[in-house]
Design a protein around this motif. Structure first.
Motif, PDB file in Angstrom:
ATOM      1  N   ALA A  49      43.260 -22.625  -6.672  1.00 47.00           N
ATOM      2  CA  ALA A  49      42.526 -23.135  -7.838  1.00 47.00           C
ATOM      3  C   ALA A  49      41.171 -22.453  -8.017  1.00 47.00           C
ATOM      4  CB  ALA A  49      42.354 -24.648  -7.747  1.00 47.00           C
ATOM      5  N   VAL A  50      41.129 -21.149  -7.721  1.00 48.12           N
ATOM      6  CA  VAL A  50      39.900 -20.386  -7.947  1.00 48.12           C
ATOM      7  C   VAL A  50      39.786 -20.084  -9.437  1.00 48.12           C
ATOM      8  CG1 VAL A  50      38.680 -18.227  -7.452  1.00 48.12           C
ATOM      9  CG2 VAL A  50      39.991 -19.378  -5.645  1.00 48.12           C
ATOM     10  N   ALA A  51      38.636 -20.335 -10.018  1.00 47.77           N
ATOM     11  CA  ALA A  51      38.426 -20.117 -11.454  1.00 47.77           C
ATOM     12  C   ALA A  51      38.618 -18.645 -11.802  1.00 47.77           C
ATOM     13  CB  ALA A  51      37.030 -20.576 -11.851  1.00 47.77           C
ATOM     14  N   LYS A  52      39.218 -18.388 -12.952  1.00 45.45           N
ATOM     15  CA  LYS A  52      39.529 -17.012 -13.349  1.00 45.45           C
ATOM     16  C   LYS A  52      38.320 -16.084 -13.316  1.00 45.45           C
ATOM     17  CE  LYS A  52      43.694 -17.866 -16.085  1.00 45.45           C
ATOM     18  NZ  LYS A  52      44.347 -17.749 -17.417  1.00 45.45           N
ATOM     19  N   PRO A  53      37.138 -16.516 -13.806  1.00 48.79           N
ATOM     20  CA  PRO A  53      35.996 -15.598 -13.787  1.00 48.79           C
ATOM     21  C   PRO A  53      35.572 -15.165 -12.379  1.00 48.79           C
ATOM     22  CG  PRO A  53      35.583 -17.426 -15.285  1.00 48.79           C
ATOM     23  CD  PRO A  53      36.818 -17.773 -14.504  1.00 48.79           C
ATOM     24  N   GLU A  54      35.981 -15.921 -11.375  1.00 45.17           N
ATOM     25  CA  GLU A  54      35.569 -15.643 -10.003  1.00 45.17           C
ATOM     26  C   GLU A  54      36.590 -14.804  -9.239  1.00 45.17           C
ATOM     27  OE1 GLU A  54      34.265 -18.192  -6.021  1.00 45.17           O
ATOM     28  OE2 GLU A  54      34.550 -19.247  -7.918  1.00 45.17           O
ATOM     29  N   ARG A  55      37.767 -14.637  -9.790  1.00 42.15           N
ATOM     30  CA  ARG A  55      38.852 -14.027  -9.026  1.00 42.15           C
ATOM     31  C   ARG A  55      38.597 -12.569  -8.689  1.00 42.15           C
ATOM     32  NH1 ARG A  55      44.166 -16.955 -11.894  1.00 42.15           N
ATOM     33  NH2 ARG A  55      43.456 -19.089 -11.410  1.00 42.15           N
ATOM     34  N   ASP A  56      38.074 -11.798  -9.622  1.00 41.83           N
ATOM     35  CA  ASP A  56      37.796 -10.382  -9.349  1.00 41.83           C
ATOM     36  C   ASP A  56      36.759 -10.240  -8.238  1.00 41.83           C
ATOM     37  OD1 ASP A  56      39.617  -9.526 -11.205  1.00 41.83           O
ATOM     38  OD2 ASP A  56      38.137  -9.146 -12.783  1.00 41.83           O
ATOM     39  N   GLU A  57      35.770 -11.117  -8.223  1.00 41.97           N
ATOM     40  CA  GLU A  57      34.749 -11.084  -7.179  1.00 41.97           C
ATOM     41  C   GLU A  57      35.369 -11.343  -5.810  1.00 41.97           C
ATOM     42  OE1 GLU A  57      30.837 -13.679  -5.773  1.00 41.97           O
ATOM     43  OE2 GLU A  57      31.534 -13.815  -7.854  1.00 41.97           O
ATOM     44  N   ARG A  58      36.278 -12.306  -5.744  1.00 44.15           N
ATOM     45  CA  ARG A  58      36.946 -12.596  -4.471  1.00 44.15           C
ATOM     46  C   ARG A  58      37.745 -11.383  -3.983  1.00 44.15           C
ATOM     47  NH1 ARG A  58      37.806 -18.214  -3.025  1.00 44.15           N
ATOM     48  NH2 ARG A  58      36.237 -19.435  -4.133  1.00 44.15           N
ATOM     49  N   ILE A  59      38.458 -10.755  -4.905  1.00 40.35           N
ATOM     50  CA  ILE A  59      39.259  -9.584  -4.543  1.00 40.35           C
ATOM     51  C   ILE A  59      38.368  -8.447  -4.071  1.00 40.35           C
ATOM     52  CG2 ILE A  59      40.793  -7.785  -5.440  1.00 40.35           C
ATOM     53  CD1 ILE A  59      42.046  -9.957  -7.232  1.00 40.35           C
ATOM     54  N   ASP A  60      37.251  -8.236  -4.757  1.00 45.97           N
ATOM     55  CA  ASP A  60      36.315  -7.187  -4.337  1.00 45.97           C
ATOM     56  C   ASP A  60      35.801  -7.447  -2.924  1.00 45.97           C
ATOM     57  OD1 ASP A  60      36.581  -5.823  -6.710  1.00 45.97           O
ATOM     58  OD2 ASP A  60      34.767  -6.652  -7.621  1.00 45.97           O
ATOM     59  N   GLU A  61      35.565  -8.704  -2.600  1.00 49.11           N
ATOM     60  CA  GLU A  61      35.078  -9.063  -1.262  1.00 49.11           C
ATOM     61  C   GLU A  61      36.060  -8.637  -0.178  1.00 49.11           C
ATOM     62  OE1 GLU A  61      34.309 -13.207  -1.004  1.00 49.11           O
ATOM     63  OE2 GLU A  61      32.521 -13.137  -2.260  1.00 49.11           O
ATOM     64  N   VAL A  62      37.342  -8.963  -0.375  1.00 48.89           N
ATOM     65  CA  VAL A  62      38.311  -8.633   0.678  1.00 48.89           C
ATOM     66  C   VAL A  62      38.583  -7.132   0.726  1.00 48.89           C
ATOM     67  CG1 VAL A  62      39.387 -10.913   0.642  1.00 48.89           C
ATOM     68  CG2 VAL A  62      40.370  -9.084  -0.734  1.00 48.89           C
ATOM     69  N   LEU A  63      38.463  -6.454  -0.396  1.00 48.29           N
ATOM     70  CA  LEU A  63      38.657  -5.009  -0.382  1.00 48.29           C
ATOM     71  C   LEU A  63      37.494  -4.294   0.303  1.00 48.29           C
ATOM     72  CD1 LEU A  63      40.206  -4.361  -3.909  1.00 48.29           C
ATOM     73  CD2 LEU A  63      41.371  -4.517  -1.701  1.00 48.29           C
ATOM     74  N   GLU A  64      36.324  -4.894   0.282  1.00 46.26           N
ATOM     75  CA  GLU A  64      35.199  -4.348   1.052  1.00 46.26           C
ATOM     76  C   GLU A  64      35.472  -4.479   2.548  1.00 46.26           C
ATOM     77  OE1 GLU A  64      32.246  -2.780   0.298  1.00 46.26           O
ATOM     78  OE2 GLU A  64      33.119  -2.567  -1.711  1.00 46.26           O
ATOM     79  N   LEU A  65      36.093  -5.589   2.931  1.00 50.35           N
ATOM     80  CA  LEU A  65      36.409  -5.809   4.340  1.00 50.35           C
ATOM     81  C   LEU A  65      37.597  -4.971   4.804  1.00 50.35           C
ATOM     82  CD1 LEU A  65      36.044  -9.690   4.455  1.00 50.35           C
ATOM     83  CD2 LEU A  65      34.664  -8.069   5.759  1.00 50.35           C
TER      84      LEU A  65
END
Length: 238
Positions: free
Chosen positions: A110-126
């Motif tokens: 249930a992550v809000a759509k506007p936040e989803r790209d930010e979450r993906i960017d975070e894990v791709l940095e890791l």
């Protein structure tokens, strides 16, 4: 006042079809602590993680997550409380692309759509290697790539405690090191607590604060990693 444990389990008993697998298991995982759980095959390690994440209902016992006793012990409720699981065998959907798997995980959390790209960017940095195969179907990926995706999927929920079940299976030692390092770094940057089930004890102990030894459904010994540096003694416990 001290911070509550990330996880606190008391007297957990569980099994399958009337056969006991866990017998009166109690453990704690401190906030920001890394604990490795070791034991022989069939000791009950994976069952314990399944119980902790709500995938298998215990016959008795209690559990608290960050100091709270949850009325609902489903994976969704435990995920909302800050817990995530990386299961043994990776558990990726082979016909979905990596991006589709990420999208499904974010929707389920249930992550809000506007936040989803930010979450993906975070894990791709890791886990930057994932960038090279984001559009590929998971079933076409190597075992190591699938494990990266499985870990990234769990991290998308920004957990405060992470359960990892045998992440080194099928991986070369160097790749396992490359996976462990960014996860362990999250303990420093975010205070992530980690309960790690692992047979590659050398690498696991190097990042751990504490070790639990499990045998025949019970935790029989615990201590700092250096207490189990003697491999022969550790094998005797198994």
């Amino acid at each position: 006042m001290s911070a509550p444990f990330a996880l606190e389990a008391q007297n957990l008993t569980a099994g399958y079809g009337g056969r006991a697998v866990l017998q009166d298991v109690s453990l704690t995982l401190g906030a920001g602590e890394i604990v490795t759980l070791v034991g022989h095959n069939g000791a009950g390690k994976s069952t314990l993680l399944r119980v902790l994440f709500g995938l298998h209902r215990p016959e008795s016992g209690q559990m608290r997550v960050f100091g709270q006793s949850l009325a609902d012990h489903t994976p969704a409720a435990l995920g909302a409380a800050g817990l995530a699981l990386v299961p043994e065998g990776r558990g990726v959907f082979p016909d979905l692309t990596v991006d589709e798997i990420f999208g499904l995980a974010l929707w389920a959390a249930a992550v809000a759509k506007p936040e989803r790209d930010e979450r993906i960017d975070e894990v791709l940095e890791l886990l930057p290697r994932i960038r090279a195969f984001r559009t590929r179907r998971a079933g076409t990926l190597s075992g190591g790539q699938q494990q990266m995706v499985s870990i990234a999927r769990a991290l998308l929920t920004r957990p405060r405690a992470l359960l990892l079940d045998e992440p080194s299976i099928g991986l070369a030692p160097k790749l396992f090191q490359d996976l462990l390092a960014p996860i362990a770094a999250l303990r420093e940057s975010r205070g992530l607590a980690i309960l790690l089930v692992e047979q590659n004890v050398r690498e696991a102990f190097a990042i751990s604060d504490r070790v639990l030894v499990m045998k025949s459904g019970a935790i029989i010994e615990e201590g700092p990693p250096q207490a189990f540096a003697d491999h022969a003694r550790l094998m005797e416990l198994f």
